[in-house]
Design a protein around this motif. Structure first.
Motif, mmCIF file in Angstrom:
data_model
loop_
_atom_site.group_PDB
_atom_site.id
_atom_site.type_symbol
_atom_site.label_atom_id
_atom_site.label_comp_id
_atom_site.label_asym_id
_atom_site.label_seq_id
_atom_site.Cartn_x
_atom_site.Cartn_y
_atom_site.Cartn_z
ATOM 1 N N THR A 187 0.708 -1.276 0.026
ATOM 2 C CA THR A 187 -0.042 -0.084 -0.170
ATOM 3 C C THR A 187 0.870 1.366 -0.040
ATOM 4 O O THR A 187 0.497 2.119 -0.750
ATOM 5 N N ASN A 188 1.892 1.282 1.025
ATOM 6 C CA ASN A 188 2.475 2.649 0.788
ATOM 7 C C ASN A 188 4.105 2.433 0.284
ATOM 8 O O ASN A 188 4.995 3.374 0.903
ATOM 9 N N LEU A 189 4.399 1.369 -0.391
ATOM 10 C CA LEU A 189 5.461 1.186 -1.131
ATOM 11 C C LEU A 189 5.500 1.600 -2.558
ATOM 12 O O LEU A 189 4.622 1.321 -3.237
ATOM 13 N N ASP A 190 6.751 2.362 -2.923
ATOM 14 C CA ASP A 190 6.892 2.551 -4.416
ATOM 15 C C ASP A 190 7.439 1.306 -4.678
ATOM 16 O O ASP A 190 7.624 0.276 -4.366
ATOM 17 N N ILE A 191 7.466 1.027 -6.413
ATOM 18 C CA ILE A 191 8.051 -0.198 -6.732
ATOM 19 C C ILE A 191 9.179 -0.657 -6.378
ATOM 20 O O ILE A 191 9.575 -1.853 -6.122
ATOM 21 N N GLU A 192 10.325 0.276 -6.284
ATOM 22 C CA GLU A 192 11.663 -0.017 -5.986
ATOM 23 C C GLU A 192 11.622 -0.556 -4.640
ATOM 24 O O GLU A 192 12.502 -1.724 -4.193
ATOM 25 N N THR A 193 10.918 0.071 -3.669
ATOM 26 C CA THR A 193 10.848 -0.533 -2.374
ATOM 27 C C THR A 193 10.420 -1.933 -2.243
ATOM 28 O O THR A 193 10.726 -2.657 -1.157
ATOM 29 N N ALA A 194 9.229 -1.871 -3.029
ATOM 30 C CA ALA A 194 8.377 -3.312 -2.805
ATOM 31 C C ALA A 194 9.519 -4.408 -3.500
ATOM 32 O O ALA A 194 9.418 -5.496 -2.747
ATOM 33 N N VAL A 195 9.992 -3.883 -4.364
ATOM 34 C CA VAL A 195 11.025 -5.004 -5.130
ATOM 35 C C VAL A 195 11.954 -5.524 -4.038
ATOM 36 O O VAL A 195 12.392 -6.610 -3.550
ATOM 37 N N ALA A 196 12.673 -4.463 -3.338
ATOM 38 C CA ALA A 196 13.469 -4.729 -2.443
ATOM 39 C C ALA A 196 13.067 -5.509 -1.300
ATOM 40 O O ALA A 196 13.963 -6.440 -0.958
ATOM 41 N N ALA A 197 11.779 -5.228 -0.890
ATOM 42 C CA ALA A 197 11.238 -5.976 0.312
ATOM 43 C C ALA A 197 11.005 -7.282 -0.026
ATOM 44 O O ALA A 197 11.379 -8.343 0.613
ATOM 45 N N ALA A 198 10.573 -7.706 -1.475
ATOM 46 C CA ALA A 198 10.152 -8.923 -1.991
ATOM 47 C C ALA A 198 11.549 -9.507 -1.837
ATOM 48 O O ALA A 198 11.775 -10.632 -1.396
ATOM 49 N N LEU A 199 12.599 -9.126 -2.361
ATOM 50 C CA LEU A 199 14.099 -9.943 -2.556
ATOM 51 C C LEU A 199 14.494 -10.275 -1.302
ATOM 52 O O LEU A 199 14.964 -11.333 -0.901
ATOM 53 N N GLN A 200 14.237 -9.365 -0.155
ATOM 54 C CA GLN A 200 14.673 -9.633 1.252
ATOM 55 C C GLN A 200 13.940 -10.801 1.586
ATOM 56 O O GLN A 200 14.584 -11.720 2.375
ATOM 57 N N LEU A 201 12.722 -10.904 1.511
ATOM 58 C CA LEU A 201 11.888 -12.071 2.010
ATOM 59 C C LEU A 201 12.244 -13.278 1.408
ATOM 60 O O LEU A 201 12.492 -14.155 2.105
ATOM 61 N N ILE A 202 12.632 -13.325 0.114
ATOM 62 C CA ILE A 202 12.998 -14.315 -0.860
ATOM 63 C C ILE A 202 14.453 -14.852 -0.125
ATOM 64 O O ILE A 202 14.551 -15.879 0.061
ATOM 65 N N LYS A 203 15.463 -13.864 0.044
ATOM 66 C CA LYS A 203 16.757 -14.344 0.398
ATOM 67 C C LYS A 203 16.715 -14.943 1.840
ATOM 68 O O LYS A 203 17.324 -16.028 2.133
ATOM 69 N N ARG A 204 15.696 -14.251 2.666
ATOM 70 C CA ARG A 204 15.593 -14.956 4.051
ATOM 71 C C ARG A 204 15.214 -16.560 4.064
ATOM 72 O O ARG A 204 15.651 -17.316 4.825
ATOM 73 N N LYS A 205 14.217 -16.690 3.200
ATOM 74 C CA LYS A 205 13.597 -17.887 3.052
ATOM 75 C C LYS A 205 14.652 -18.791 2.509
ATOM 76 O O LYS A 205 14.359 -20.001 3.087
ATOM 77 N N ILE A 206 15.536 -18.494 1.537
ATOM 78 C CA ILE A 206 16.267 -19.485 1.102
ATOM 79 C C ILE A 206 17.565 -19.611 1.916
ATOM 80 O O ILE A 206 17.911 -20.926 1.853
ATOM 81 N N ASP A 207 17.853 -18.618 2.863
ATOM 82 C CA ASP A 207 18.747 -19.004 3.735
ATOM 83 C C ASP A 207 18.489 -19.735 4.740
ATOM 84 O O ASP A 207 19.185 -20.469 5.218
ATOM 85 N N ARG A 208 17.104 -19.619 5.056
ATOM 86 C CA ARG A 208 16.519 -20.383 6.264
ATOM 87 C C ARG A 208 15.225 -21.100 5.897
ATOM 88 O O ARG A 208 14.197 -20.755 6.332
ATOM 89 N N PRO A 209 15.451 -22.379 5.107
ATOM 90 C CA PRO A 209 14.192 -23.012 4.742
ATOM 91 C C PRO A 209 13.402 -23.575 5.788
ATOM 92 O O PRO A 209 14.204 -23.791 6.893
ATOM 93 N N ASP A 210 12.135 -23.557 5.687
ATOM 94 C CA ASP A 210 11.416 -24.282 6.656
ATOM 95 C C ASP A 210 11.738 -25.936 6.877
ATOM 96 O O ASP A 210 12.293 -26.359 6.043
ATOM 97 N N PRO A 211 11.813 -26.404 8.189
ATOM 98 C CA PRO A 211 12.159 -27.883 8.323
ATOM 99 C C PRO A 211 11.119 -28.453 7.796
ATOM 100 O O PRO A 211 9.991 -28.452 7.664
ATOM 101 N N ALA A 212 11.680 -29.716 6.922
ATOM 102 C CA ALA A 212 10.856 -30.407 6.444
ATOM 103 C C ALA A 212 9.844 -31.182 7.166
ATOM 104 O O ALA A 212 10.095 -31.540 8.154
#
Ligand code: DC
Length: 212
Positions: A187-212
């Protein structure tokens, strides 16, 4: 790596999916185009959008080469797509293509409404993109106005509300966040900020995948 990006109309999911795909050098599929192409082909054949057999036949005969058709972006086609998308036969007809696209070697980014829940419940990363309905209507209004479409702010808000309702309440694969999806509010993010936030979420998830 499979990345699933879901969310309602004009939430920013399409732009985010494209940018994430570019970042990771992955192929990208906008699954909404398949439903849009189905609706386009039903209308072009002078058939009835509310007839499940007509819609299902069109879904079975989609030519993927026509997914770049500029007309698929038109406003009326988005509404029409949401109507044919409620038929189980249409969803089944389009599901193999989406599943194969997502599971190609190396993976893919795919955006839609039910990617994290139904098409790719096994996705490595799932993001559900949200934004206030007024803000989504504002974005969509500016986009349509810039394309010269005759629209009003109130009209756009109304159709977005109707589409949200239809996509959320249908029995078959309704739009909803998967239990293991990350929520991203743009809602309050411009495109660049939203992309950066999404990439951060993805990197966090890849670095720490959920236990199987
Ligand atoms: O994302 P879009 O606006 O292009 O999608 C158009 C319609 O297609 C949407 O209102 C509902 C349907 N759709 C769907 O049911 N499931 C998807 N994965 C993608 C789109």
């Amino acid at each position: 790596m499979i990345i699933a990006i879901d969310g309602p109309a004009a939430s920013g999911k399409g732009t985010l999916a494209r940018r994430i795909a570019e970042h990771f050098n992955l192929p990208h599929l906008d699954s909404g185009l398949l439903y849009r192409a189905t609706a386009r082909d039903v209308l072009a054949a002078d058939k009835d959008l509310r007839n499940s057999a007509d819609a299902e036949a069109a879904a079975h005969n989609i030519d993927p080469a026509t997914l770049q058709d500029e007309r698929l972006r038109h406003r009326g086609i988005g509404e029409a797509a949401s109507i044919v998308a409620k038929f189980p036969g249409v969803r089944a007809a389009l599901s193999d293509f989406q599943h194969a696209f997502a599971h190609q070697p190396g993976g893919a980014v795919i955006d839609g409404r039910d990617i994290g829940t139904v098409v790719c419940p096994d996705a490595d990363v799932k993001i559900f993109v949200v934004a206030d309905v007024e803000e989504r209507a504002r974005r969509r209004f500016l986009e349509l106005e810039a394309r010269g479409e005759p629209v009003t702010r109130e009209g756009v808000l109304l159709t977005i509300r109707q589409r949200d309702e239809r996509d959320r309440t249908r029995t078959e694969s309704p739009m909803r966040a998967a239990d293991d999806a990350e929520l991203l509010d743009t809602t309050n993010l411009d495109i660049e900020t939203a992309v950066a936030a999404a990439l951060q979420l993805i990197k966090r998830k890849i670095d720490r995948p959920d236990p199987a």
